[in-house]
Design a protein around this motif. Structure first.
Motif, PDB file in Angstrom:
ATOM      1  N   ASP A  39      78.095 -23.496  10.899  1.00 54.03           N
ATOM      2  CA  ASP A  39      78.027 -24.183  10.166  1.00 54.03           C
ATOM      3  C   ASP A  39      76.391 -22.655   9.408  1.00 54.03           C
ATOM      4  O   ASP A  39      76.315 -22.562   8.725  1.00 54.03           O
ATOM      5  CB  ASP A  39      77.309 -24.606   9.775  1.00 54.03           C
ATOM      6  CG  ASP A  39      78.224 -26.118   9.468  1.00 54.03           C
ATOM      7  OD1 ASP A  39      79.330 -25.618   9.074  1.00 54.03           O
ATOM      8  OD2 ASP A  39      78.322 -27.529  10.291  1.00 54.03           O
ATOM      9  N   LYS A  40      75.645 -22.439  10.986  1.00 55.24           N
ATOM     10  CA  LYS A  40      75.045 -21.637  11.299  1.00 55.24           C
ATOM     11  C   LYS A  40      75.944 -20.434  10.575  1.00 55.24           C
ATOM     12  O   LYS A  40      74.618 -19.578   9.675  1.00 55.24           O
ATOM     13  CB  LYS A  40      74.618 -21.807  12.728  1.00 55.24           C
ATOM     14  CG  LYS A  40      73.206 -20.420  12.712  1.00 55.24           C
ATOM     15  CD  LYS A  40      72.299 -20.463  13.892  1.00 55.24           C
ATOM     16  CE  LYS A  40      71.642 -19.698  14.202  1.00 55.24           C
ATOM     17  NZ  LYS A  40      72.058 -18.308  13.621  1.00 55.24           N
ATOM     18  N   GLU A  41      76.393 -19.765  11.828  1.00 57.52           N
ATOM     19  CA  GLU A  41      77.058 -18.785  11.368  1.00 57.52           C
ATOM     20  C   GLU A  41      78.261 -18.166   9.997  1.00 57.52           C
ATOM     21  O   GLU A  41      76.715 -17.290   9.066  1.00 57.52           O
ATOM     22  CB  GLU A  41      78.029 -18.677  12.739  1.00 57.52           C
ATOM     23  CG  GLU A  41      77.497 -18.435  13.534  1.00 57.52           C
ATOM     24  CD  GLU A  41      78.803 -18.117  15.063  1.00 57.52           C
ATOM     25  OE1 GLU A  41      80.240 -17.712  14.303  1.00 57.52           O
ATOM     26  OE2 GLU A  41      78.701 -18.322  16.196  1.00 57.52           O
ATOM     27  N   LYS A  42      77.790 -18.936   9.474  1.00 59.25           N
ATOM     28  CA  LYS A  42      78.123 -19.143   7.851  1.00 59.25           C
ATOM     29  C   LYS A  42      77.453 -18.997   6.749  1.00 59.25           C
ATOM     30  O   LYS A  42      77.083 -17.872   7.007  1.00 59.25           O
ATOM     31  CB  LYS A  42      78.730 -20.361   7.187  1.00 59.25           C
ATOM     32  CG  LYS A  42      79.560 -19.971   6.142  1.00 59.25           C
ATOM     33  CD  LYS A  42      80.983 -19.795   6.189  1.00 59.25           C
ATOM     34  CE  LYS A  42      81.727 -19.302   4.845  1.00 59.25           C
ATOM     35  NZ  LYS A  42      82.917 -17.881   4.692  1.00 59.25           N
ATOM     36  N   ARG A  43      76.046 -19.489   7.562  1.00 58.62           N
ATOM     37  CA  ARG A  43      75.230 -19.084   6.547  1.00 58.62           C
ATOM     38  C   ARG A  43      74.358 -17.425   7.008  1.00 58.62           C
ATOM     39  O   ARG A  43      73.277 -17.436   5.720  1.00 58.62           O
ATOM     40  CB  ARG A  43      74.149 -20.423   7.187  1.00 58.62           C
ATOM     41  CG  ARG A  43      73.891 -21.458   6.712  1.00 58.62           C
ATOM     42  CD  ARG A  43      72.550 -22.389   6.606  1.00 58.62           C
ATOM     43  NE  ARG A  43      72.028 -22.240   8.195  1.00 58.62           N
ATOM     44  CZ  ARG A  43      72.606 -23.629   9.063  1.00 58.62           C
ATOM     45  NH1 ARG A  43      73.269 -24.582   8.734  1.00 58.62           N
ATOM     46  NH2 ARG A  43      72.490 -23.555  10.415  1.00 58.62           N
ATOM     47  N   ASP A  44      74.803 -17.701   7.776  1.00 60.23           N
ATOM     48  CA  ASP A  44      74.226 -16.125   8.365  1.00 60.23           C
ATOM     49  C   ASP A  44      74.997 -14.724   7.527  1.00 60.23           C
ATOM     50  O   ASP A  44      74.545 -13.764   7.274  1.00 60.23           O
ATOM     51  CB  ASP A  44      74.208 -15.432  10.287  1.00 60.23           C
ATOM     52  CG  ASP A  44      73.135 -16.906  10.328  1.00 60.23           C
ATOM     53  OD1 ASP A  44      72.226 -17.210  10.023  1.00 60.23           O
ATOM     54  OD2 ASP A  44      73.164 -17.097  11.726  1.00 60.23           O
ATOM     55  N   GLU A  45      76.518 -15.485   7.736  1.00 62.17           N
ATOM     56  CA  GLU A  45      77.097 -14.563   7.408  1.00 62.17           C
ATOM     57  C   GLU A  45      76.836 -14.422   5.821  1.00 62.17           C
ATOM     58  O   GLU A  45      76.788 -12.658   5.639  1.00 62.17           O
ATOM     59  CB  GLU A  45      78.704 -15.208   7.275  1.00 62.17           C
ATOM     60  CG  GLU A  45      79.780 -13.922   7.007  1.00 62.17           C
ATOM     61  CD  GLU A  45      80.764 -14.807   6.249  1.00 62.17           C
ATOM     62  OE1 GLU A  45      82.163 -14.253   6.754  1.00 62.17           O
ATOM     63  OE2 GLU A  45      81.428 -15.814   6.096  1.00 62.17           O
ATOM     64  N   THR A  46      76.091 -15.243   5.204  1.00 60.84           N
ATOM     65  CA  THR A  46      75.846 -14.397   3.770  1.00 60.84           C
ATOM     66  C   THR A  46      74.367 -13.726   3.278  1.00 60.84           C
ATOM     67  O   THR A  46      74.338 -12.705   2.342  1.00 60.84           O
ATOM     68  CB  THR A  46      75.333 -15.453   2.833  1.00 60.84           C
ATOM     69  OG1 THR A  46      73.822 -16.592   3.894  1.00 60.84           O
ATOM     70  CG2 THR A  46      75.954 -16.977   2.861  1.00 60.84           C
ATOM     71  N   ASN A  47      73.821 -13.768   4.611  1.00 63.12           N
ATOM     72  CA  ASN A  47      72.669 -13.111   5.083  1.00 63.12           C
ATOM     73  C   ASN A  47      73.303 -11.497   6.015  1.00 63.12           C
ATOM     74  O   ASN A  47      72.629 -10.806   6.076  1.00 63.12           O
ATOM     75  CB  ASN A  47      72.108 -13.125   5.582  1.00 63.12           C
ATOM     76  CG  ASN A  47      70.913 -14.277   5.409  1.00 63.12           C
ATOM     77  OD1 ASN A  47      70.767 -14.397   4.319  1.00 63.12           O
ATOM     78  ND2 ASN A  47      70.244 -15.275   5.634  1.00 63.12           N
ATOM     79  N   TYR A 125      72.059 -25.585  15.871  1.00 63.25           N
ATOM     80  CA  TYR A 125      73.199 -25.765  15.333  1.00 63.25           C
ATOM     81  C   TYR A 125      73.087 -26.654  13.675  1.00 63.25           C
ATOM     82  O   TYR A 125      74.004 -26.379  13.395  1.00 63.25           O
ATOM     83  CB  TYR A 125      73.876 -26.492  16.107  1.00 63.25           C
ATOM     84  CG  TYR A 125      74.429 -24.519  16.968  1.00 63.25           C
ATOM     85  CD1 TYR A 125      74.778 -23.845  17.169  1.00 63.25           C
ATOM     86  CD2 TYR A 125      74.845 -24.933  18.205  1.00 63.25           C
ATOM     87  CE1 TYR A 125      74.292 -22.362  17.551  1.00 63.25           C
ATOM     88  CE2 TYR A 125      74.988 -24.059  18.898  1.00 63.25           C
ATOM     89  CZ  TYR A 125      75.071 -23.232  18.787  1.00 63.25           C
ATOM     90  OH  TYR A 125      74.836 -22.377  20.020  1.00 63.25           O
ATOM     91  N   GLY A 127      70.682 -28.325  12.552  1.00 66.00           N
ATOM     92  CA  GLY A 127      70.140 -28.225  11.153  1.00 66.00           C
ATOM     93  C   GLY A 127      69.391 -29.740  11.629  1.00 66.00           C
ATOM     94  O   GLY A 127      69.390 -30.292  12.465  1.00 66.00           O
TER      95      GLY A 127
END
Length: 133
Positions: A39-47, A125, A127
Motif C-alpha cells: 500500500d505504501k509503495e502504491k501511494r509512492d508510485e503516484t509520486n 506500512y 498507516g
C-alpha cells in the motif's frame, strides 16, 4: 545481523547445511516486505516511484483483484513458514549442528516471526490503522 544478535559465530564455510533454510528465510523476508509495504509503495508510485513488488506481479500477471493477490502472497508466506519449520526440524534431527549453528537456526526462525509482527503493526506500512498506540 542475526549472527551478531545471537552470538552465532558461523563461518560462511559452515553454513552449507543451513543453505536451504537461509534461502527459504530470504524468500520469506522478501514476500513479507512486499505484502506489508504494497500500500505504501502504491501511494509512492503516484509520486513517480517505480513499483517492484510480488503482490503487484501476481495481480498483473494473473489479472486478479488486489485482495486476491494479497491473499496469494499470504499463502506463499505461510507455505514458506511450513517449509522453514520442516527444514529446521530436519536439520536439527541430524544432531550434528554446532551450538553456533543452532543459535543461527533459532535466530532465523525468530527473526522471521518478528518481521511479520513488526510489518503488521508498523505505521510506515499500514498507516494510522496499523500503528500501535
Amino acid at each position: 545481523m542475526i549472527k551478531f544478535g545471537y552470538d552465532a559465530n558461523v563461518p560462511v564455510s559452515h553454513t552449507y547445511i543451513l543453505s536451504n533454510l537461509i534461502h527459504l528465510y530470504n524468500l520469506h523476508m522478501g514476500l513479507v516486505n512486499d505484502l506489508y509495504s504494497f500500500d505504501k509503495e502504491k501511494r509512492d508510485e503516484t509520486n513517480g516511484a517505480v513499483m517492484i513488488n510480488a503482490v503487484d506481479v501476481l495481480r498483473r500477471s494473473r489479472k486478479i483483484p488486489l485482495e486476491e493477490a494479497k491473499g496469494l502472497t499470504r499463502k506463499m508466506i505461510w507455505q514458506l513458514e511450513i517449509q522453514m519449520h520442516e527444514e529446521s526440524v530436519s536439520i536439527e534431527r541430524f544432531g550434528i549442528l554446532t551450538q553456533d549453528q543452532q543459535r543461527l537456526v533459532r535466530g532465523l526462525m525468530e527473526s522471521a516471526a518478528g518481521t511479520i509482527f513488526y510489518s503488521a503493526v508498523q505505521k510506515r506500512y499500514g498507516g494510522e490503522l496499523a500503528a500501535l498506540h
